[in-house]
Structure formats: structure tokens, C-alpha cells
Design an enzyme around this catalytic site. Sequence first.
Site, PDB file in Angstrom:
ATOM      1  N   HIS A  83     -43.139 -14.675 -30.534  1.00 39.88           N
ATOM      2  CA  HIS A  83     -42.670 -13.520 -29.898  1.00 39.88           C
ATOM      3  C   HIS A  83     -43.338 -12.519 -29.065  1.00 39.88           C
ATOM      4  CE1 HIS A  83     -38.396 -14.139 -31.515  1.00 39.88           C
ATOM      5  NE2 HIS A  83     -39.157 -14.613 -32.448  1.00 39.88           N
ATOM      6  N   ASN A 156     -32.006 -12.873 -33.030  1.00 41.83           N
ATOM      7  CA  ASN A 156     -32.251 -13.609 -32.154  1.00 41.83           C
ATOM      8  C   ASN A 156     -30.781 -13.871 -31.142  1.00 41.83           C
ATOM      9  OD1 ASN A 156     -34.869 -14.235 -32.371  1.00 41.83           O
ATOM     10  ND2 ASN A 156     -34.277 -16.338 -33.483  1.00 41.83           N
TER      11      ASN A 156
HETATM   12  C1  HEM Z   1     -38.406 -18.901 -41.856  1.00 38.34           C
HETATM   13  C2  HEM Z   1     -37.919 -18.115 -40.922  1.00 38.34           C
HETATM   14  C3  HEM Z   1     -38.686 -17.289 -39.986  1.00 38.34           C
HETATM   15  C4  HEM Z   1     -39.855 -16.785 -40.167  1.00 38.34           C
HETATM   16  C5  HEM Z   1     -41.124 -17.407 -41.455  1.00 38.34           C
HETATM   17  C6  HEM Z   1     -40.339 -15.899 -39.315  1.00 38.34           C
HETATM   18  C7  HEM Z   1     -41.609 -15.321 -39.045  1.00 38.34           C
HETATM   19  C8  HEM Z   1     -41.766 -14.419 -38.077  1.00 38.34           C
HETATM   20  C9  HEM Z   1     -43.033 -13.963 -37.790  1.00 38.34           C
HETATM   21  C10 HEM Z   1     -44.261 -14.205 -38.680  1.00 38.34           C
HETATM   22  C11 HEM Z   1     -43.060 -13.035 -36.872  1.00 38.34           C
HETATM   23  C12 HEM Z   1     -44.145 -12.362 -36.052  1.00 38.34           C
HETATM   24  C13 HEM Z   1     -44.253 -11.017 -36.770  1.00 38.34           C
HETATM   25  C14 HEM Z   1     -45.437 -10.304 -35.979  1.00 38.34           C
HETATM   26  O1  HEM Z   1     -46.298 -10.874 -35.386  1.00 38.34           O
HETATM   27  O2  HEM Z   1     -45.439  -8.911 -35.764  1.00 38.34           O
HETATM   28  C15 HEM Z   1     -41.685 -13.102 -36.300  1.00 38.34           C
HETATM   29  C16 HEM Z   1     -41.152 -12.202 -35.250  1.00 38.34           C
HETATM   30  C17 HEM Z   1     -39.977 -12.296 -34.857  1.00 38.34           C
HETATM   31  N1  HEM Z   1     -38.800 -13.072 -35.478  1.00 38.34           N
HETATM   32 FE1  HEM Z   1     -38.979 -14.255 -36.893  1.00 38.34          FE
HETATM   33  N2  HEM Z   1     -39.092 -15.785 -38.486  1.00 38.34           N
HETATM   34  C18 HEM Z   1     -38.146 -16.427 -39.133  1.00 38.34           C
HETATM   35  C19 HEM Z   1     -37.079 -16.432 -38.393  1.00 38.34           C
HETATM   36  C20 HEM Z   1     -36.183 -15.908 -37.574  1.00 38.34           C
HETATM   37  C21 HEM Z   1     -34.886 -15.512 -37.340  1.00 38.34           C
HETATM   38  C22 HEM Z   1     -34.052 -16.431 -37.856  1.00 38.34           C
HETATM   39  C23 HEM Z   1     -34.864 -14.798 -36.160  1.00 38.34           C
HETATM   40  C24 HEM Z   1     -33.677 -14.105 -35.674  1.00 38.34           C
HETATM   41  C25 HEM Z   1     -32.351 -14.470 -35.996  1.00 38.34           C
HETATM   42  C26 HEM Z   1     -35.951 -14.206 -36.049  1.00 38.34           C
HETATM   43  C27 HEM Z   1     -36.531 -13.252 -35.072  1.00 38.34           C
HETATM   44  C28 HEM Z   1     -37.773 -12.621 -34.858  1.00 38.34           C
HETATM   45  C29 HEM Z   1     -37.981 -11.822 -33.841  1.00 38.34           C
HETATM   46  C30 HEM Z   1     -37.027 -11.106 -32.847  1.00 38.34           C
HETATM   47  C31 HEM Z   1     -39.257 -11.446 -33.835  1.00 38.34           C
HETATM   48  C32 HEM Z   1     -40.025 -10.635 -32.931  1.00 38.34           C
HETATM   49  C33 HEM Z   1     -39.734  -9.013 -33.314  1.00 38.34           C
HETATM   50  C34 HEM Z   1     -40.302  -8.159 -32.439  1.00 38.34           C
HETATM   51  O3  HEM Z   1     -39.791  -8.051 -31.366  1.00 38.34           O
HETATM   52  O4  HEM Z   1     -41.155  -6.953 -32.594  1.00 38.34           O
HETATM   53  N3  HEM Z   1     -36.922 -14.908 -36.741  1.00 38.34           N
HETATM   54  N4  HEM Z   1     -40.803 -13.904 -37.123  1.00 38.34           N
END
Ligand code: HEM
Length: 284
Positions: A83, A156
Site C-alpha cells: 500500500h 479493501n
Molecule cells: C493476513 C492478513 C494481513 C496482513 C498480515 C496485513 C498486513 C499489512 C501491513 C504490514 C500493512 C502495512 C502497514 C504500514 O506499513 O504502515 C498493511 C496495510 C494495509 N492493509 Fe493489510 N494486511 C492483511 C490483510 C488485509 C486485509 C484483509 C485488508 C482489507 C480488507 C487490508 C487492508 C490494508 C490497507 C488498506 C492498508 C494500507 C493502510 C493505509 O492506507 O494506511 N489488509 N497491511
Amino acid sequence: MNKNIDHTHPAKDMNMERGNGGETHQRASDDTKVLTTQQGVPISDNQNSLKAGARGPTLLEDFVLREKIHHFDHERIPERIVHARGSAAHGYFELTESLEEYTTAKILIETGKQTPLFTRFSTVAGSKGSKDTPRDVRGFSVKVYTEEGNWDLVGNDMPIFFIQDAMKFPDLVHAVKPEPDRGFPQAASAHDTFWDFVSLSPETMHNLIWLMSDRGIPRSLRMIEGFGIHSYRLINKDGKSTFMRFHWKPVLGVQSTTWDEAVKISGADPDYHRRDLFESINNG
Ligand code: HEM
């Protein structure tokens, strides 16, 4: 006036307070705004750390120093692994129908009230400077500044996910990132290492089908749906709990580009979605 400060020191001529070690003290007074810690505690001294005596060692209990150094250590934020490419906008949340039956959270009870928020849309795989229009999932994160505290809702534009266990997340992301031996393709999901991963992980199939559908190439950030990442348990004033999920529905409906259009737009305007968001807001 601080008793520990020697006001007879020559620095008095410079209209400046000095401590026992000769150090200068600069304090906010009268109408000057007081500098605070991130928790809002007024900072008594932003220029001298707390010491055990005039020549003593610096004390670990100096949380002002610790916070300042910690902030300094982290002020250059490395690019996120997922992201990284995102565009954001300020807006507001306004409730039209009270959910009092399910919750006590004011923001979900008080209708007609506007609460400020900040929303960030993102692609997942590409680097910070990558194009807006690859075939990819779109992130949809919202920070609502409610009276009762800041409320983060991360989602998402697809309601399901590739994997169930966080243990597999680094593998999924490494697979969707550029191929390790050549460093491309940038931002794209349909390539060999990704096919390799999904072919060995049957639970990815549902999300894969969404991704390879028109949903993977949205026309505009104003035309995507959002699905909150978690199921939440809301508790009402009688202590009764209800499981629920948050969905965002675009007023303009869900709209996609065709692959042919997306490929052309990528070349003509890599910032297509960001530009569209910026210009739409500017145009009211
Ligand atoms: C095992 C499942 C998941 C893991 C381990 C995971 C892990 C992460 C990590 C490490 C980040 C980066 C955070 C950062 O650098 O600040 C992130 C960002 C993000 N994740 Fe996930 N994620 C998972 C599932 C999901 C799911 C299911 C969704 C949505 C339905 C999602 C939506 C997002 C979004 C929107 C961001 C960016 C947030 C922003 O705009 O600041 N993720 N995720």
C-alpha cells in the site's frame, strides 16, 4: 521563577536564564504557546536533558528526551512494503439512521452530525511512485476524528482476502512484488511468482477471481466499494452484542476500465486516479 536557576549569572545581561551548569533555559511564558509531548504534557525544557546533578549522567526517566530522540529516529519513514502508492482526501461522516439498537458509539447514534475524517486509497503491490491503474486490489482506509477518539477503519475494495493466516502474508506479498531476479513487473499482480503462489494456495482462489475480474482495474477512486477488514462486535446500552462489518458504497456506483483502456491510461497519465480525485474535489 525557578529557584534552581542562578539569576546572578552573566547571562542575565542577555535576558536569558541559566542553570547551575551554565546551560541556557528558554521557557514559554505569557501568551507564548507551550510545547507539549505527543500526549499533551507541557514540556518544561526542550534544550537540556535531565541529569543526576550538575555533572551527572543523563537519566532514563527523562521521557521528554526519549520522545524527542525516538521521534527523530523515525522521522524519515521508509517506503511501506504494501500500500505504498496512495492518494487521500479529507471529508466527513454523517449518519442518516441511528444504530442505537446495536451500539453506544455516539458517531453511530447521532444523526445529522458531521464528523471530520481522512480517507486514503491505495494500490497494494506497487512502489510509491508507481502508476494508479494496475490490476490490483485497492486499499480503502478511513480515519474518523470522533468526539470519543480517533477511529481507524481499514478496508479493501474487495470483501474477501487471499489468505487467512498472517503467517502467509509475507509470502503472498513477496510473490506479488516484482520477480526477484529482474525487479519487474512493477505494481502488476498477474506474473509468474504470483501465479506460482496462488497455484499452491487454493484458499487464494476467491480473491484471485475478483482480482482478475473488472474489479481489479477501477475507473476512479470515486467508483470503488470499500469493505472493512474486520468483523466487529457492537455492544448496545443493554450489553447486547451484534457482529457486523462496515461496507462503503460509492454514490457513483462501481465502475471499471477495460484492460485496453487501463493500458493506454497508464502510459498517458500514470497519476490518473490521483488527478481524478484532486480535480473532482476542486470542481466541487
Ligand atoms: C493476513 C492478513 C494481513 C496482513 C498480515 C496485513 C498486513 C499489512 C501491513 C504490514 C500493512 C502495512 C502497514 C504500514 O506499513 O504502515 C498493511 C496495510 C494495509 N492493509 Fe493489510 N494486511 C492483511 C490483510 C488485509 C486485509 C484483509 C485488508 C482489507 C480488507 C487490508 C487492508 C490494508 C490497507 C488498506 C492498508 C494500507 C493502510 C493505509 O492506507 O494506511 N489488509 N497491511
